[in-house]
Scaffold this motif. Structure first.
Motif, PDB file in Angstrom:
ATOM      1  N   ALA A 174      43.991  39.061  31.395  1.00  0.00           N
ATOM      2  CA  ALA A 174      43.509  39.428  32.725  1.00  0.00           C
ATOM      3  C   ALA A 174      42.126  40.065  32.642  1.00  0.00           C
ATOM      4  CB  ALA A 174      44.493  40.395  33.392  1.00  0.00           C
ATOM      5  N   THR A 175      41.932  40.899  31.603  1.00  0.00           N
ATOM      6  CA  THR A 175      40.631  41.540  31.418  1.00  0.00           C
ATOM      7  C   THR A 175      39.563  40.497  31.126  1.00  0.00           C
ATOM      8  OG1 THR A 175      41.724  43.523  30.570  1.00  0.00           O
ATOM      9  CG2 THR A 175      39.385  43.276  30.101  1.00  0.00           C
ATOM     10  N   GLU A 176      39.914  39.502  30.306  1.00  0.00           N
ATOM     11  CA  GLU A 176      38.959  38.441  29.989  1.00  0.00           C
ATOM     12  C   GLU A 176      38.621  37.613  31.236  1.00  0.00           C
ATOM     13  OE1 GLU A 176      40.297  37.693  25.326  1.00  0.00           O
ATOM     14  OE2 GLU A 176      40.863  36.282  26.875  1.00  0.00           O
ATOM     15  N   ARG A 177      39.652  37.342  32.066  1.00  0.00           N
ATOM     16  CA  ARG A 177      39.373  36.579  33.301  1.00  0.00           C
ATOM     17  C   ARG A 177      38.468  37.365  34.243  1.00  0.00           C
ATOM     18  NH1 ARG A 177      44.923  35.173  32.776  1.00  0.00           N
ATOM     19  NH2 ARG A 177      45.494  36.767  34.296  1.00  0.00           N
ATOM     20  N   ALA A 178      38.703  38.693  34.326  1.00  0.00           N
ATOM     21  CA  ALA A 178      37.860  39.520  35.180  1.00  0.00           C
ATOM     22  C   ALA A 178      36.416  39.499  34.685  1.00  0.00           C
ATOM     23  CB  ALA A 178      38.398  40.940  35.222  1.00  0.00           C
ATOM     24  N   SER A 179      36.255  39.587  33.344  1.00  0.00           N
ATOM     25  CA  SER A 179      34.911  39.571  32.778  1.00  0.00           C
ATOM     26  C   SER A 179      34.244  38.221  33.034  1.00  0.00           C
ATOM     27  CB  SER A 179      34.993  39.854  31.278  1.00  0.00           C
ATOM     28  OG  SER A 179      33.720  39.776  30.685  1.00  0.00           O
ATOM     29  N   HIS A 180      35.038  37.130  32.902  1.00  0.00           N
ATOM     30  CA  HIS A 180      34.498  35.797  33.157  1.00  0.00           C
ATOM     31  C   HIS A 180      34.083  35.645  34.616  1.00  0.00           C
ATOM     32  CE1 HIS A 180      33.869  31.526  32.632  1.00  0.00           C
ATOM     33  NE2 HIS A 180      34.683  31.278  33.649  1.00  0.00           N
ATOM     34  N   ALA A 181      34.915  36.189  35.526  1.00  0.00           N
ATOM     35  CA  ALA A 181      34.601  36.106  36.955  1.00  0.00           C
ATOM     36  C   ALA A 181      33.312  36.860  37.268  1.00  0.00           C
ATOM     37  CB  ALA A 181      35.761  36.663  37.778  1.00  0.00           C
ATOM     38  N   GLU A 182      33.128  38.021  36.627  1.00  0.00           N
ATOM     39  CA  GLU A 182      31.899  38.780  36.840  1.00  0.00           C
ATOM     40  C   GLU A 182      30.691  37.983  36.362  1.00  0.00           C
ATOM     41  OE1 GLU A 182      33.747  43.304  36.458  1.00  0.00           O
ATOM     42  OE2 GLU A 182      32.378  42.511  34.937  1.00  0.00           O
ATOM     43  N   GLY A 183      30.869  37.277  35.210  1.00  0.00           N
ATOM     44  CA  GLY A 183      29.767  36.464  34.713  1.00  0.00           C
ATOM     45  C   GLY A 183      29.434  35.326  35.669  1.00  0.00           C
ATOM     46  N   GLU A 184      30.479  34.683  36.238  1.00  0.00           N
ATOM     47  CA  GLU A 184      30.244  33.609  37.190  1.00  0.00           C
ATOM     48  C   GLU A 184      29.559  34.130  38.450  1.00  0.00           C
ATOM     49  OE1 GLU A 184      33.907  30.559  36.134  1.00  0.00           O
ATOM     50  OE2 GLU A 184      34.005  31.842  37.902  1.00  0.00           O
ATOM     51  N   LEU A 185      29.966  35.328  38.905  1.00  0.00           N
ATOM     52  CA  LEU A 185      29.342  35.909  40.084  1.00  0.00           C
ATOM     53  C   LEU A 185      27.858  36.173  39.832  1.00  0.00           C
ATOM     54  CD1 LEU A 185      29.522  37.048  42.920  1.00  0.00           C
ATOM     55  CD2 LEU A 185      30.264  39.231  41.952  1.00  0.00           C
ATOM     56  N   SER A 186      27.552  36.689  38.651  1.00  0.00           N
ATOM     57  CA  SER A 186      26.145  36.948  38.315  1.00  0.00           C
ATOM     58  C   SER A 186      25.353  35.642  38.291  1.00  0.00           C
ATOM     59  CB  SER A 186      26.064  37.647  36.964  1.00  0.00           C
ATOM     60  OG  SER A 186      26.700  38.891  37.008  1.00  0.00           O
ATOM     61  N   ALA A 187      25.977  34.565  37.747  1.00  0.00           N
ATOM     62  CA  ALA A 187      25.295  33.277  37.701  1.00  0.00           C
ATOM     63  C   ALA A 187      25.052  32.731  39.103  1.00  0.00           C
ATOM     64  CB  ALA A 187      26.120  32.289  36.875  1.00  0.00           C
ATOM     65  N   ILE A 188      26.055  32.894  39.985  1.00  0.00           N
ATOM     66  CA  ILE A 188      25.902  32.428  41.369  1.00  0.00           C
ATOM     67  C   ILE A 188      24.775  33.175  42.061  1.00  0.00           C
ATOM     68  CG2 ILE A 188      27.029  32.389  43.617  1.00  0.00           C
ATOM     69  CD1 ILE A 188      29.652  31.848  42.164  1.00  0.00           C
TER      70      ILE A 188
END
Length: 222
Positions: A174-188
């Protein structure tokens, strides 16, 4: 139409309504909804509305890393308590098992001695011998029962450990998914900034997070 139609309050209300319905908030569309008004006045109020929206977005703070680790800490504490309780229970069972085996062994020794004495006694009673043999059998059954209880408790302890490991793995994922989501948000956000040419991260974030929908053929497509 009178310019008083485009008051800040009315412009804000119309802009909120458009945004709520997923429509593009433009001065032209606001003027149509108001039924008139000065484009300059509407544009001024619209900029104030956008600034207010950006300020609201800025108030949303990213979850601190300390808070992200609360779940992991909680799971660790729960696992620690469960482990200690299980170990304590197993320890109690083992202690009971040892005490029971010791008592039963002593009883068995006494029973065997009594059996031997009765076997060598001319007046030994067959009924007494049968009773002692039955007691010996019951004692053996109790020893087997205690051993089975200890085995079952060991299985439960193993299951508890496996459950704790699964919970910890789920937390890591779950922590890894949250970190991945934050990275995707930054990319967007970065792509939105590049597409609009707007280098202001606050405005870019507001545009990236604004509600959108696909309009009809006669409307612009976002």
């Amino acid at each position: 139409m009178s310019k008083e139609m485009a008051t800040q309050e009315r412009v804000f209300d119309v802009a909120d309504e458009l945004a709520t319905h997923g429509l593009r908030v433009t001065s032209t569309l606001i003027r149509e909804r108001l039924g008139g008004g000065s484009f300059a006045t509407i544009l001024k109020h619209l900029r104030n509305w956008e600034a207010q929206r950006e300020s609201a977005v800025d108030d949303i703070q990213t979850m601190p890393p300390q808070l992200m680790s609360v779940g992991e800490t909680l799971v660790a504490k729960i696992w620690g308590v469960a482990h200690r309780l299980a170990q304590q229970e197993v320890g109690n069972i083992k202690k009971l098992q040892i005490e029971t085996e010791s008592n039963l062994t002593e009883n068995l020794r006494e029973s065997l001695n009594e059996i031997q004495r009765l076997e060598h006694a001319e007046k030994a009673s067959q009924e007494t011998l049968s009773s002692l043999q039955a007691q010996l059998h019951d004692a053996e059954l109790r020893v087997a029962e205690v051993n089975e209880r200890a085995r079952l408790l060991q299985q439960e302890l193993t299951s508890a450990r496996e459950y704790g490991d699964r919970m910890q793995q789920q937390l890591i994922e779950a922590t890894e998914r949250a970190s991945h989501a934050e990275g995707e948000l930054s990319a967007i956000k970065a792509r939105a900034a590049g597409a609009t040419g707007d280098t202001d991260p606050q405005k870019t974030e507001a545009k990236a997070t604004a509600p959108r929908r696909v309009k009809g053929k006669n409307e612009d497509t976002i």
